[in-house]
Design an enzyme around this catalytic site. Sequence first.
Site, PDB file in Angstrom:
ATOM      1  CB  ILE A   1      65.308  30.182 176.695  1.00 23.58           C
ATOM      2  CG1 ILE A   1      65.555  28.873 177.451  1.00 23.58           C
ATOM      3  CG2 ILE A   1      64.413  31.117 177.500  1.00 23.58           C
ATOM      4  CD1 ILE A   1      66.316  29.075 178.754  1.00 23.58           C
TER       5      ILE A   1
ATOM      6  CB  CYS B   1      53.887  22.215 180.887  1.00 21.45           C
ATOM      7  SG  CYS B   1      54.395  23.556 182.006  1.00 21.45           S
TER       8      CYS B   1
END
Length: 248
Positions: free
Chosen positions: A13, A85
């Site tokens: 974002i 991740c």
Amino acid sequence: MPVLTVLEFFHGIGGLRAGLEKAERESALPVVTEVTAAFDISSICADTYNHNFEPGKTFTRDVKSLPDSFFIENRSDLWMMSPPCQPYTKRGKELDSADPRAAGLKRLTNVLRTCPSAVLPYGILLENVPGFESSHSLSELQDSLRIRGFSFVKRELCPTQFEIPNRRKRFYLVAVKSSKSAVLGTACDPPGQHTERPLEEFLVGDPERDYYDEEYKLPAHYLRYQAALDVVTRSSTESDCFTGAYGR
């Protein structure tokens, strides 16, 4: 005024972009930054990124598919990246570089190792979870950086070290095409002393508004997780993060 051109990979974002712009505003250096292209596979993230920043610079495309010609034609001063991740977390089974979601970072690592010297950026900023520090993916990236003459520092940092009331430890790597690693290390260290600041200093909107209304009411089915929820008030000086996976 000199322009620092930036390529952003796995933009999400736009957290790294927001930090870059904040650093630009607060820096005494006579330089402006320009993000020339930003990539993420999520169209939702792209929509949010376009809302927060100028539209037209985002591409909903997998980084692993970028050809060599792209890097040659779009050489930039700085690469920023926040790779997926999951390959480095227990929830993601810690598959490391064998995880398909690590392929984008592997592609960038290979580009760094094999591209012409004139294509290399001057600097690289990477963010990920703490588990990334012991990964094979990082080992490969470090090898490429050393081969191409980069100096780099690694840090595990938390927002609370910078007077932001939120606990979210993350691994950071900063690399520069220079041998001045000692100066680089000092620049990446958090302040030696910091004060605790309450959440109310960061809230947007009317501080007197009653937020316990229908707009922000927690759906009833989430109450089964209430023992794990981090309940805070305006005066709290710490808070925890959550992701969409926590409600599954």
